[in-house]
Scaffold this motif. Structure first.
Motif, PDB file in Angstrom:
ATOM      1  N   LEU A   1      -1.600  -4.659 -11.611  1.00 30.08           N
ATOM      2  CA  LEU A   1      -0.586  -4.497 -10.571  1.00 30.08           C
ATOM      3  C   LEU A   1       0.147  -5.805 -10.309  1.00 30.08           C
ATOM      4  CD1 LEU A   1       0.886  -2.901  -8.388  1.00 30.08           C
ATOM      5  CD2 LEU A   1      -0.993  -3.435  -6.811  1.00 30.08           C
ATOM      6  N   ASP A   2       1.412  -5.813 -10.674  1.00 31.20           N
ATOM      7  CA  ASP A   2       2.344  -6.847 -10.235  1.00 31.20           C
ATOM      8  C   ASP A   2       2.981  -6.298  -8.968  1.00 31.20           C
ATOM      9  OD1 ASP A   2       4.511  -8.456  -9.695  1.00 31.20           O
ATOM     10  OD2 ASP A   2       5.319  -8.427 -11.726  1.00 31.20           O
ATOM     11  N   ILE A   3       2.648  -6.876  -7.820  1.00 34.79           N
ATOM     12  CA  ILE A   3       3.074  -6.281  -6.553  1.00 34.79           C
ATOM     13  C   ILE A   3       4.579  -6.377  -6.331  1.00 34.79           C
ATOM     14  CG2 ILE A   3       0.823  -6.609  -5.483  1.00 34.79           C
ATOM     15  CD1 ILE A   3       2.071  -8.944  -3.868  1.00 34.79           C
ATOM     16  N   THR A   4       5.294  -7.101  -7.188  1.00 36.57           N
ATOM     17  CA  THR A   4       6.754  -7.155  -7.070  1.00 36.57           C
ATOM     18  C   THR A   4       7.435  -6.024  -7.845  1.00 36.57           C
ATOM     19  OG1 THR A   4       7.133  -8.611  -8.986  1.00 36.57           O
ATOM     20  CG2 THR A   4       6.617  -9.662  -6.880  1.00 36.57           C
ATOM     21  N   SER A   5       6.623  -5.172  -8.491  1.00 34.16           N
ATOM     22  CA  SER A   5       7.164  -4.094  -9.319  1.00 34.16           C
ATOM     23  C   SER A   5       6.934  -2.733  -8.669  1.00 34.16           C
ATOM     24  CB  SER A   5       6.501  -4.117 -10.705  1.00 34.16           C
ATOM     25  OG  SER A   5       6.760  -2.920 -11.417  1.00 34.16           O
ATOM     26  N   ASP A   6       8.004  -2.027  -8.333  1.00 36.89           N
ATOM     27  CA  ASP A   6       7.873  -0.682  -7.777  1.00 36.89           C
ATOM     28  C   ASP A   6       7.188   0.254  -8.767  1.00 36.89           C
ATOM     29  OD1 ASP A   6       9.134  -1.371  -5.384  1.00 36.89           O
ATOM     30  OD2 ASP A   6      11.128  -0.927  -6.178  1.00 36.89           O
TER      31      ASP A   6
ATOM     32  N   MET B   1       5.293  -5.355   1.273  1.00 36.30           N
ATOM     33  CA  MET B   1       6.226  -4.369   1.825  1.00 36.30           C
ATOM     34  C   MET B   1       6.472  -3.245   0.824  1.00 36.30           C
ATOM     35  SD  MET B   1       8.780  -7.112   3.693  1.00 36.30           S
ATOM     36  CE  MET B   1      10.153  -5.992   3.882  1.00 36.30           C
ATOM     37  N   ARG B   2       6.659  -3.591  -0.445  1.00 41.66           N
ATOM     38  CA  ARG B   2       6.832  -2.564  -1.476  1.00 41.66           C
ATOM     39  C   ARG B   2       5.606  -1.649  -1.525  1.00 41.66           C
ATOM     40  NH1 ARG B   2      11.043  -3.690  -5.075  1.00 41.66           N
ATOM     41  NH2 ARG B   2      11.884  -5.808  -4.934  1.00 41.66           N
ATOM     42  N   GLY B   3       4.432  -2.246  -1.413  1.00 32.85           N
ATOM     43  CA  GLY B   3       3.213  -1.452  -1.447  1.00 32.85           C
ATOM     44  C   GLY B   3       3.107  -0.491  -0.281  1.00 32.85           C
ATOM     45  N   MET B   4       3.457  -0.952   0.899  1.00 32.24           N
ATOM     46  CA  MET B   4       3.395  -0.075   2.068  1.00 32.24           C
ATOM     47  C   MET B   4       4.429   1.042   1.983  1.00 32.24           C
ATOM     48  SD  MET B   4       2.412  -2.561   5.295  1.00 32.24           S
ATOM     49  CE  MET B   4       3.193  -4.094   4.798  1.00 32.24           C
ATOM     50  N   VAL B   5       5.630   0.685   1.520  1.00 32.28           N
ATOM     51  CA  VAL B   5       6.676   1.704   1.378  1.00 32.28           C
ATOM     52  C   VAL B   5       6.260   2.757   0.347  1.00 32.28           C
ATOM     53  CG1 VAL B   5       9.032   2.102   0.577  1.00 32.28           C
ATOM     54  CG2 VAL B   5       8.558   0.223   2.154  1.00 32.28           C
ATOM     55  N   ALA B   6       5.649   2.315  -0.758  1.00 32.00           N
ATOM     56  CA  ALA B   6       5.225   3.255  -1.797  1.00 32.00           C
ATOM     57  C   ALA B   6       4.072   4.137  -1.338  1.00 32.00           C
ATOM     58  CB  ALA B   6       4.818   2.481  -3.053  1.00 32.00           C
ATOM     59  N   THR B   7       3.179   3.580  -0.524  1.00 30.01           N
ATOM     60  CA  THR B   7       1.978   4.304  -0.098  1.00 30.01           C
ATOM     61  C   THR B   7       2.231   5.196   1.110  1.00 30.01           C
ATOM     62  OG1 THR B   7       0.707   2.377  -0.852  1.00 30.01           O
ATOM     63  CG2 THR B   7      -0.475   4.007   0.445  1.00 30.01           C
ATOM     64  N   LEU B   8       3.191   4.824   1.935  1.00 26.19           N
ATOM     65  CA  LEU B   8       3.434   5.533   3.195  1.00 26.19           C
ATOM     66  C   LEU B   8       3.603   7.044   3.027  1.00 26.19           C
ATOM     67  CD1 LEU B   8       3.922   5.466   6.249  1.00 26.19           C
ATOM     68  CD2 LEU B   8       6.343   4.930   5.751  1.00 26.19           C
ATOM     69  N   PRO B   9       4.472   7.557   2.149  1.00 22.89           N
ATOM     70  CA  PRO B   9       4.611   9.020   2.068  1.00 22.89           C
ATOM     71  C   PRO B   9       3.340   9.700   1.570  1.00 22.89           C
ATOM     72  CG  PRO B   9       5.853   7.922   0.311  1.00 22.89           C
ATOM     73  CD  PRO B   9       5.421   6.854   1.254  1.00 22.89           C
TER      74      PRO B   9
END
Length: 274
Positions: free
Chosen positions: A59-64, A116-124
């Motif tokens: 996981l590169d956390i900068t990658s959606d 932030m990307r991780g939270m946005v991806a996980t939220l739904p």
């Protein structure tokens, strides 16, 4: 020993430092852990050391795209994810004038935008399954910026604001939010800071161990605490000082001198032990 209901936990930055300590402690408490890191080999070593309760994931956390792939793995493997622990971060030390703009940008991209990307991806996905817990490993520099770590502190300021803003938006949902602010911690990141002469304030106080931070994080997760500071006895002072710009500038010189003295003693001790 208190019985713990098994949770599926994804830890970013799990190949070393605080992330690895959290992964080991979580597995020891009976949870199943996905150890996520851009250092795939390091994550796999930690997973193998833990055993059957752990699995590594690139996981590169900068990658959606990589966030989506890591989350897909969690749901494919376990059918759910209960806790996302955003821990991964980098540091580029040095006074602002001595740090390349690309490094300032990278620090913000990894340390703020990555979680932030991780939270946005996980939220739904959390909302769809009807539960989920966001745990953010932030920093006391979210309140108290240090010379030599200006962009690091800026990223942590932003991360705290985003985490709490999202928590406010989701206050009536079944989701939980916890943010933890460690003090200086004995990790590879602190060693990078110790190699520089431009981050002396990072050594104003004794560093804590990664294992200690891991236990604090997991206890905060268990108790569903909204925000946790460490060490707790200095939190009020740090937050008050961080909100007083004039006082910050007034004490900066003295604080750097004290930190530089402590750093010199640290280097001397390590040299003598070598």
């Amino acid at each position: 020993m208190r019985k713990t209901k098994e949770k599926i936990v994804l830890v970013t930055g799990g190949a070393s430092g605080i992330g690895a300590a959290i992964a080991r402690a979580a597995a020891a408490q009976g949870h199943r852990v996905l150890i996520a890191d851009i250092d795939v080999a390091g994550a796999e070593r930690v997973a193998q050391d833990i055993g059957e309760r752990a699995q590594s994931v690139a996981l590169d956390i900068t990658s959606d795209a990589q966030w989506s792939a890591a989350l897909d793995l969690a749901w494919a493997q376990y059918g759910r994810l209960d806790v996302l622990i955003n821990n991964a971060a980098i540091v580029r030390t040095g006074y602002v004038r001595n740090v390349a703009m690309d490094d300032h940008a990278l620090t913000l991209e990894v340390n703020a935008m990555g979680p932030m990307r991780g939270m946005v991806a996980t939220l739904p996905r959390f909302r769809e399954q009807g539960h989920g817990h966001f745990v953010t490993v932030c920093s006391m520099t979210a309140f108290l910026p240090f010379p030599g770590l200006a962009s690091y502190a800026a990223a942590k300021f932003a991360l705290r604001a985003f985490h709490l803003g999202l928590a406010m938006e989701e206050r009536d949902s079944p989701l939980n939010f916890t943010i933890v602010h460690p003090t200086s911690t004995e990790t590879p990141m602190l060693e990078a800071e110790a190699a520089s002469d431009e981050v002396p304030m990072a050594f104003l106080s004794d560093a804590v161990s990664a294992d200690y931070v891991a236990q604090v994080v997991l206890e905060a997760m268990r108790r569903r605490k909204l925000e946790v500071f460490m060490p707790a006895d200095r939190a009020k002072f740090v937050r008050r000082l961080g909100g007083n710009a004039a006082e910050l500038l007034k004490i900066a010189g003295q604080a750097e001198q004290l930190g530089a003295h402590n750093l010199a003693e640290r280097r001397k001790s390590k040299s003598e032990a070598a």
